[in-house]
Write an enzyme that holds these catalytic residues in place. Structure first.
Site, PDB file in Angstrom:
ATOM      1  N   GLU A  88       2.465  -9.178   8.529  1.00  0.00           N
ATOM      2  CA  GLU A  88       3.205  -9.456   9.663  1.00  0.00           C
ATOM      3  C   GLU A  88       2.494 -10.387  10.263  1.00  0.00           C
ATOM      4  OE1 GLU A  88       4.526  -5.920  12.021  1.00  0.00           O
ATOM      5  OE2 GLU A  88       6.552  -6.842  11.187  1.00  0.00           O
ATOM      6  N   THR A 135      -2.441   2.877  -6.038  1.00  0.00           N
ATOM      7  CA  THR A 135      -2.361   2.300  -4.799  1.00  0.00           C
ATOM      8  C   THR A 135      -1.280   2.973  -3.980  1.00  0.00           C
ATOM      9  OG1 THR A 135      -1.670   0.488  -3.692  1.00  0.00           O
ATOM     10  CG2 THR A 135      -0.606   0.498  -5.634  1.00  0.00           C
ATOM     11  N   LYS A 179      14.545  -8.786   8.854  1.00  0.00           N
ATOM     12  CA  LYS A 179      13.699  -9.442   7.515  1.00  0.00           C
ATOM     13  C   LYS A 179      13.559  -8.275   6.633  1.00  0.00           C
ATOM     14  CE  LYS A 179       9.231  -8.852   9.785  1.00  0.00           C
ATOM     15  NZ  LYS A 179       8.298  -9.911  10.303  1.00  0.00           N
ATOM     16  N   ASP A 214      -8.446   1.174  -7.048  1.00  0.00           N
ATOM     17  CA  ASP A 214      -7.455   1.094  -5.773  1.00  0.00           C
ATOM     18  C   ASP A 214      -7.336  -0.351  -5.774  1.00  0.00           C
ATOM     19  OD1 ASP A 214      -6.382   1.695  -3.480  1.00  0.00           O
ATOM     20  OD2 ASP A 214      -8.258   0.663  -2.249  1.00  0.00           O
TER      21      ASP A 214
END
Length: 1088
Positions: free
Chosen positions: A459, A638, A523, A355
């Site tokens: 973020e 992933t 964005k 992962d």
């Protein structure tokens, strides 16, 4: 009241264990008797109770068999108890679909529950999903407005009588679709309204919910897969070898039975002194002799083999648990072997499936660089200006002028702070204003500090960067956002929030400023932003250059572009009407919204780009390099987007600049070329092709494989395909519940423990806290375990062939009458006391090289992958070695006894004396043989070898004594045999001669192997050739395209923010310090 649902209600009890009180004994015995040897000994025991067949007492088989089954059963029971999930409480099993439940802060969610109301305003609920997806940041769920307003009191909840219609149980963690019919009104339900099993309630005093899915129907259990019984390749090979021994045993017994038939016809029936009073013909006697030899020669497959194997595996597991070099002090987390049956398989791994988030990375993001109006800011060791090199200060920027600054934030370029504080560059001010406004972050007040809760760490890092540069996000409501612009607080009206998803790869927000001006901020990934830029936008080329050839790319930072556009009131009003219509449609709502978003996200003006570092765990590049040198292929699976996974691939040096890239769209066209492209990288957006074998063949030809956007089920499918078509030994490593299925599917499952939850750990075979410990687990413990087990098995087969085949040679002189060459008690305890301890210690402690050399020379791992140390070739070598030893052990004493005379004038050539001499020669030979095979000597090894020989002589003199014969005259019949035989010096000389001739060829062969045909381990002690230094993976000035959209692949909180609910500021525990990752210099492993 339990509402009616669309399927049969199910209980909440789940099973994460193999056995219970009733099924333990039958299931465990069933599993154990799958081993051919155990089943064989059970049949042997039945034969031994038949007096016409057996020449050995029944207890010689029953006692070892019961001991083996008991020890293995206890070990399996302990393993099963360890694997039970820690947070399973008994009361959970009583929850059923349709129940209304109340959960408190820090409770684990017991089922998939529809959130009805909570203690927070507007039924907001904070959940931690570390057990579900490995993410440690908090997520937000919300109840419907109608349930929030009407279902606060217990009496109201008791009268709740809604009808829930929703999708059937499935494994999709990112989607839920349903409706609630209540009081003649229909309300849509989606994933934002659901609390999923495995999550944890945080920062919410209590909440109420309705159970939608329970037990095995929950999404986390649907992703969990079935519990599989894992067996090693050596176990499977041992079973086949046992079958081979069965065939040999039957052939030998049949040959001896035929010999007995002819012997009885020619000699036995004519010798009056051999008459036993039974009128049986030769054929029948031969038939009985066949079964008699099946019993006599049964020790060719020793039952103690399985007990010894389990003891060795248990000891090897303890060594893993006790390894301080795999202990992580920051989290007080040691390595843990959660199974005792797979240790040697760790030395044969060919493919690793890993992962990404939380496994390779720390899941900690840091704002490192940015480009504004074509000018790049951030730390550079050397910059060139006017032909001169200018060194930039290494001291971080001092943000003490900003009382809202995050103390953990560091930025190395002082010029950007000076530019912002001067307020001369409007684009720079607009740049950070955009970062403080265009997001879905929630803010909480903790004392005098602000705590941000973001949908993704990316973020959070961007909003924190804006905060430190003077643009502080303070609060938000359903329709406003308040920020502090340097020293002035400003509130903007939020008109629309265009949330991020994996297809859009961008997010936008439409705001009305205090002066009435409407502006859209956006964005997103550069690939989608550049398509929507206005022709009049400036700095496009300079920004592109920064993304392409500057250190943004060479440092594999996660990037995104920032832009804006002004919107007229009339344009917005027309667009808002379309947006409202799309937001209430019930069919394909997401696609309808995307089409509306496209109409306003155009003609954008570019401001610049940001660069964020997704910090790797310590030692990841070095670990991957070491494992690659051991010829282990690493695949990254992933759920993230291609750009993000690509960046991590470069950061951990799984990918390099000289690698060719093949994406899914190119695969079919490039199929013929991929087979010859050994420096190829294969990225899979779509996981499966019609012909699975083509996919596996192409992927396995690549030097590295990264599978993007895969679900937990698809992760397991990839592992299954490699196992199925490549017959390879696989290992899966992950940290979250979304990795559980992959961990269970692989031959070896490894869970990363610590901050990322325990679901993966509880389903794993091995667990530790950091990815870097994997190299020690495989290259040291795995390799040692494999070598020890192979050496143990080779020797064990040898010593039992040498022991058993003496009966075969003796049969030629006993009329093939199934008589034994040894005393009964010697046969019973030979494998238990006389020859077990030295080989057990070799299986536990032996090592050809130490741990440092094992890590320094990864090529030492190759013999395990190729199965060179234990295979049919080694088995037959052990067989012929045992035949040779048994031949020497029988015929040299036989020759010595043939025409001899003792010192007292008597000829001690009786059967009992012969049995004593052959047994003594055998015990000394096999114990000295294991001494020759021992590579790592300790005091314990010396004591075991000498002690085993001493124990043999001590027990033999005891059971041959007159005293024990008086007590048990029918059991101990060799009275005085040992003392009578061993007082003759020439019999001692016979034993010495027998041992010397048995060991001399072994000594010569080992000498030749070490001098003429040295093994890889033997070469390590000689000077090793140094590998040439490879150029660094990232070189300045190279064109390397590795920009990425710096968002999590999950959706944001636009639905929550725009849902018309105010959000209360609540104190919350602040996350731990985000320490900078330690820079580890790249070390090249040496080649042999």
């Amino acid at each position: 009241t339990r509402p009616v649902t669309g399927w049969v209600q199910t209980g909440n009890a789940i099973k994460t264990y193999k056995y219970n009180v009733l099924t333990f004994l039958p299931l465990n015995l069933f599993e154990q008797f799958k081993r051919a040897a155990n089943l064989y000994f059970l049949g042997l025991l039945i034969l031994q109770v038949i007096p016409q067949i057996s020449t050995l007492p029944w207890y010689t088989t029953l006692v070892p068999l019961v001991l083996v089954l008991s020890i293995t059963a206890m070990k399996d029971l302990v393993d099963d108890l360890v694997s039970v999930c820690v947070f399973q409480e008994s009361k959970w099993r009583h929850i059923q679909v349709g129940d209304v439940v109340r959960l408190k802060k820090n409770d684990f969610i017991p089922a998939d529950i529809l959130l009805l109301s909570s203690s927070n305003p507007n039924s907001l609920c904070y959940v931690e999903t570390a057990e579900l997806d490995g993410e440690t940041n908090l997520k937000f769920k919300m109840g419907l407005r109608v349930t929030d307003e009407r279902l606060q009191e217990e009496s109201q909840l008791a009268r709740f009588d809604a009808l829930i219609e929703c999708e059937e149980p499935n494994n999709r963690l990112d989607k839920f679709t349903g409706t609630m019919l209540w009081r003649r009104e229909r309300y849509p339900l989606d994933l934002d309204n659901m609390l999923l099993r495995g999550c944890k309630i945080r920062n919410t005093d209590f909440c109420h919910g309705l159970v939608i899915f329970a037990g095995a129907d929950t999404k986390i259990m649907r992703n969990g897969g079935k519990t599989r019984f894992k067996r090693t390749k050596i176990d499977e090979l041992m079973n086949y070898m046992v079958y081979t021994i069965f065939v040999l045993l039957i052939l030998v017994a049949a040959g001896l039975a035929i010999g007995h038939t002819f012997w009885y016809e020619e000699i036995g029936s004519k010798a009056w002194y051999l008459y036993d009073g039974k009128d049986e013909d030769a054929s029948y006697r031969g038939f009985l002799s066949f079964w008699g030899y099946i019993i006599v020669l049964n020790t060719m497959v020793p039952i103690s083999l399985y007990v010894s194997v389990e003891v060795i595996r248990l000891g090897q597991s303890k060594f893993i648990n006790w390894d301080l070099q795999m202990y992580f002090p920051e989290k007080d987390t040691p390595a843990k072997a959660r199974t005792t049956t797979l240790n040697e398989q760790l030395g044969q791994i060919e493919y690793i499936f890993s992962d990404k988030t939380g496994t390779l990375t720390q899941n900690i993001m840091a704002f490192k660089k940015c480009t504004i109006s074509g000018q790049t800011y951030g730390y550079f060791p050397v910059m060139y200006a006017l032909g001169r090199s200018v060194f930039i200060s290494r001291q971080p920027v001092d943000f003490s002028w900003n009382r809202y600054a995050d103390r953990k934030f560091q930025f190395m370029d002082h010029s950007l702070v000076a530019l912002i504080r001067s307020r001369k560059d409007k684009d720079a001010l607009e740049f950070f204003k955009l970062l403080s406004l265009c997001h879905t972050v929630m803010v909480e007040q903790k004392e005098d500090d602000l705590v941000y809760q973001a949908a993704s760490p990316d973020e959070g890092a961007l909003v924190t960067a804006a905060r430190n540069f003077g643009y502080v996000f303070l609060s938000r409501t359903q329709d406003t956002i308040t920020i502090r612009e340097m020293d002035q607080e400003t509130t903007y009206e939020m008109l629309a929030l265009l949330d991020f998803n994996s297809d859009r790869k961008r997010m936008s927000i439409i705001l009305r400023a205090p002066d009435g001006r409407i502006r859209l901020y956006c964005k997103g990934a550069d690939t989608v932003i550049y398509e929507r830029l206005s022709p009049n936008s400036r700095h496009k080329q300079s920004t592109q250059d920064a993304l392409d050839v500057s250190r943004f790319a060479n440092e594999t930072l996660r990037t995104l572009c920032l832009c804006y556009r002004d919107v007229s009131r009339d344009e917005y009003d027309a667009w808002a009407r379309k947006h409202k219509d799309a937001s209430v449609t019930m069919t394909d709502r997401e696609a309808a919204l995307d089409r509306v978003y496209e109409q306003i996200e155009n003609n954008l003006m570019l401001l610049g780009a940001t660069a964020i570092e997704d910090k790797l765990q310590d030692g990841v590049p070095e670990t991957i390099a070491k494992l690659a040198k051991a010829d282990i292929k690493i695949w990254v699976l992933t759920g993230d987007k291609k750009e993000t996974a690509e960046n991590i691939g470069f950061s951990c040096e799984l990918l390099t600049d000289d690698i060719c890239f093949f994406c899914q769209q190119q695969l079919r066209a490039a199929r013929r070329h991929v087979f010859s492209a050994f420096n190829s990288w294969l990225n899979l957006d779509v996981l499966f092709f019609p012909v699975q074998i083509d996919f596996v063949d192409m992927a396995c030809e690549c030097e590295a494989v990264i599978c993007c956007r895969v679900t937990p089920k698809q992760k397991a499918n990839v592992v299954s395909l490699v196992k199925k078509y490549k017959k390879a030994v696989t290992l899966s490593i992950g940290d979250g519940a979304n990795d559980v299925n992959m961990i269970k599917t692989a031959d070896i499952g490894v869970g990363i423990s610590g901050q990322e939850g325990m679901q993966a750990v509880m389903s794993s075979d091995y667990a530790f806290a950091q990815f870097r410990y994997l190299q020690r687990l495989l290259l040291v413990h795995g390799r040692w375990s494999y070598i020890r087990m192979c050496k143990f098995l080779r020797y064990f087969f040898y010593k039992n062939f040498a022991f058993t085949l003496v009966h075969f040679w003796y049969s030629f002189f006993s009329g093939y009458s199934s008589q034994v060459a040894y005393e009964d008690w010697f046969i019973t305890i030979y494998n238990v006391l006389y020859s077990s301890l030295p080989v057990l210690l070799v299986g536990l402690l032996d090592q050809d090289v130490n741990d440092k050399l094992s890590l320094k020379f990864p090529k030492l791992y190759l013999p395990g992958q190729q199965g060179l140390l234990f295979n049919y070739k080694n088995f037959f070598i052990s067989l012929f070695h045992g035949i040779f030893t048994s031949l020497i052990i029988f015929f040299i004493p036989y020759g010595a006894f043939l025409q001899t005379m003792g010192q007292d004038g008597e000829a001690p050539s009786d059967y009992q004396s012969f049995a004593v001499v052959t047994a003594s020669s055998l015990v000394i030979t096999v114990n000295l043989q294991i001494s020759l095979d021992t590579s790592y000597w300790t005091f314990v090894n010396c004591f075991a070898v000498l002690g085993s020989i001493a124990i043999y002589f001590g027990i033999m003199f005891d059971i041959h004594s007159a005293g024990i014969h008086v007590i048990f005259p029918s059991i101990f019949t060799f009275t005085g045999a040992a003392s009578n035989a061993l007082r003759q010096p020439y019999l001692w000389l016979t034993i010495i001669l027998t041992v010397g001739i048995s060991l001399l060829p072994v000594i010569c062969i080992q000498f030749l192997h070490k001098t003429i045909w040295p093994s890889v381990g033997d070469k390590v002690s000689s000077p090793a050739s140094q590998e040439k230094k490879k150029p660094p993976a990232f070189q300045r000035g190279q064109r390397s395209r590795r920009s990425a959209y710096a968002f999590s692949h999950s959706r944001g909180y636009a639905d929550l923010i725009s849902s018309g609910r105010s959000i209360r500021r609540r104190p919350a525990a602040r996350g731990g310090p985000q320490d900078s990752i330690r820079e580890v210099p790249h070390r090249e492993a040496e080649n042999i």
